[in-house]
Design an enzyme around this catalytic site. Sequence first.
Site, short mmCIF file in Angstrom:
data_model
loop_
_atom_site.label_atom_id
_atom_site.label_comp_id
_atom_site.label_asym_id
_atom_site.label_seq_id
_atom_site.Cartn_x
_atom_site.Cartn_y
_atom_site.Cartn_z
N LYS A 81 -7.57 2.67 -2.37
CA LYS A 81 -6.39 2.02 -1.78
C LYS A 81 -5.15 2.53 -2.48
O LYS A 81 -5.11 2.60 -3.71
CB LYS A 81 -6.48 0.49 -1.96
CG LYS A 81 -5.36 -0.28 -1.27
CD LYS A 81 -5.73 -0.53 0.16
CE LYS A 81 -4.62 -1.26 0.91
NZ LYS A 81 -3.51 -0.35 1.30
N LYS A 117 -4.04 7.62 -3.70
CA LYS A 117 -2.61 7.84 -3.45
C LYS A 117 -2.46 9.08 -2.59
O LYS A 117 -3.29 9.99 -2.63
CB LYS A 117 -1.85 8.04 -4.76
CG LYS A 117 -0.40 7.60 -4.69
CD LYS A 117 -0.27 6.08 -4.64
CE LYS A 117 1.17 5.64 -4.69
NZ LYS A 117 1.28 4.16 -4.74
N THR A 202 6.47 -6.58 -2.68
CA THR A 202 6.47 -5.89 -3.97
C THR A 202 7.66 -6.33 -4.82
O THR A 202 7.53 -6.58 -6.02
CB THR A 202 6.51 -4.36 -3.78
OG1 THR A 202 5.45 -3.97 -2.90
CG2 THR A 202 6.33 -3.66 -5.11
N SER A 390 -1.08 -6.25 1.20
CA SER A 390 -1.87 -5.28 1.97
C SER A 390 -3.33 -5.74 2.07
O SER A 390 -3.98 -5.54 3.10
CB SER A 390 -1.81 -3.90 1.31
OG SER A 390 -0.63 -3.21 1.66
#
Length: 459
Positions: A81, A117, A202, A390
């Site tokens: 992820k 990533k 975030t 998420s």
Amino acid sequence: MTENTTTQLIQEVIDYLIETDIQELSDWGDRRTEWLNQAGEQLKGIDKIISGDLRIRKDNGDIGTYPAFRVQHNNACGYYKGGIRFSTGVNKEEVETLAMLMTLKNALHELPYGGGKGGVHIDVREHSDRELKEVSRAFVRLVQNDIGPYRDIPAPDVGSGAKLMDWMTQEYKTLHPNQPYINTFTGKSIQSGGTKGRSESTGIGTFLSYYYLVDTILENTVEVDANYTDEKDLITSIGEKENVRVAIQGFGNLSRAAAIEAEKASRKHTVIAVSDSRSTLYSEEGLDVKELAAFKEKTGRLPSEEELVGMNTKCDRLNPDAVLTLDCDVLILGAIEDQITEKNQKDIKAQILVEGANGPITKKADKYLTEKGKIIIPDILANAGGVTVSYFEWIQGFTNEVKEKDKILENMSARMKDVSTGVYKQHFSSIHKESLRFLCFKLSIIRLVDMLNRSGNVI
């Protein structure tokens, strides 16, 4: 923080765990050293790298070529992820480092994910929507066989966002007909199956990681070891101020949300500075955050001196890096990596620094600031609000249960509080003097070693 720095810190933690008798490892017995060494080698390596050049025809007829990467670091704790960034700073080393940090972050926050990533080397400001759409589709074609809702679940990052995730989702759906697709990407628009609150999560989580630090001390919920008396006194002095001055680097989704959350806090906080790549806006009396946020969302930038005339915000317009060295209590770093270095470390006046961005403080600067008594809340603790929401979006894709924004952010905040206060209680009660970053890496690695052992990857 470079890949080399991250792997060095992983090894430092492994060495510490081998040499130190701590309660968390008491049941590992004689195999502890062997397990830790095996796990360390795996965590310093990479499971898989997918890379290639993306080529599209640009609006002017030329062919554009863009190096692209997807790094899958480790999946001991679950499916890979991590975000996909579109930036001119993208390179293989950067993406590998960010994937490692995602593994550690997900382990620390006990999310059912490993670390991944992605990145494309591109300047989004120099490309039309059509060109960005074609690059997004080309990226999916590059990685299509290595992603999916049960394998690797990308999300937005620097330079990308819900629009790009929507394009990528549609391309994946086209390439994989009659296959599950809705939870292959998170951070999508609400209309395309996204979750409310994702864009600001975030930033809210970043601010709350600091706020829970102050709560932990002011509410006396932890026994503070003598090692941390100075830290306790510093936090207490800031928490008891009538007005806490906050400077925020960046003014994208993360920083705007953090600024708005700061102004909503029950203890008074004033945002005295924000910045972007063009300027820092500064006012000791405080900025009109909502007005600036509305301007930024409309134009994609902070206002010029001429545009500030007639606005509620009365401020000085300084150079972009000035935000880092202003006299403030709390500095939230919400831009990109390597912002505080040996070059400017001596000029940092903030007492608490919060890493909303990934790796904004270099290793040498981190050591210097810590020795000077500054408190640094590390990225893998502070900026997990986005991946947490998420996770909620990923679950929503399976259940079709859509929750309201307030409930989603409430659940995210509760998870951030549980993890953050747990870290802070361990930190302040420890008889071993260590930084918050070292502790967070240690807790992550203990969980990862345990999962690697349970899965048979260390024996």
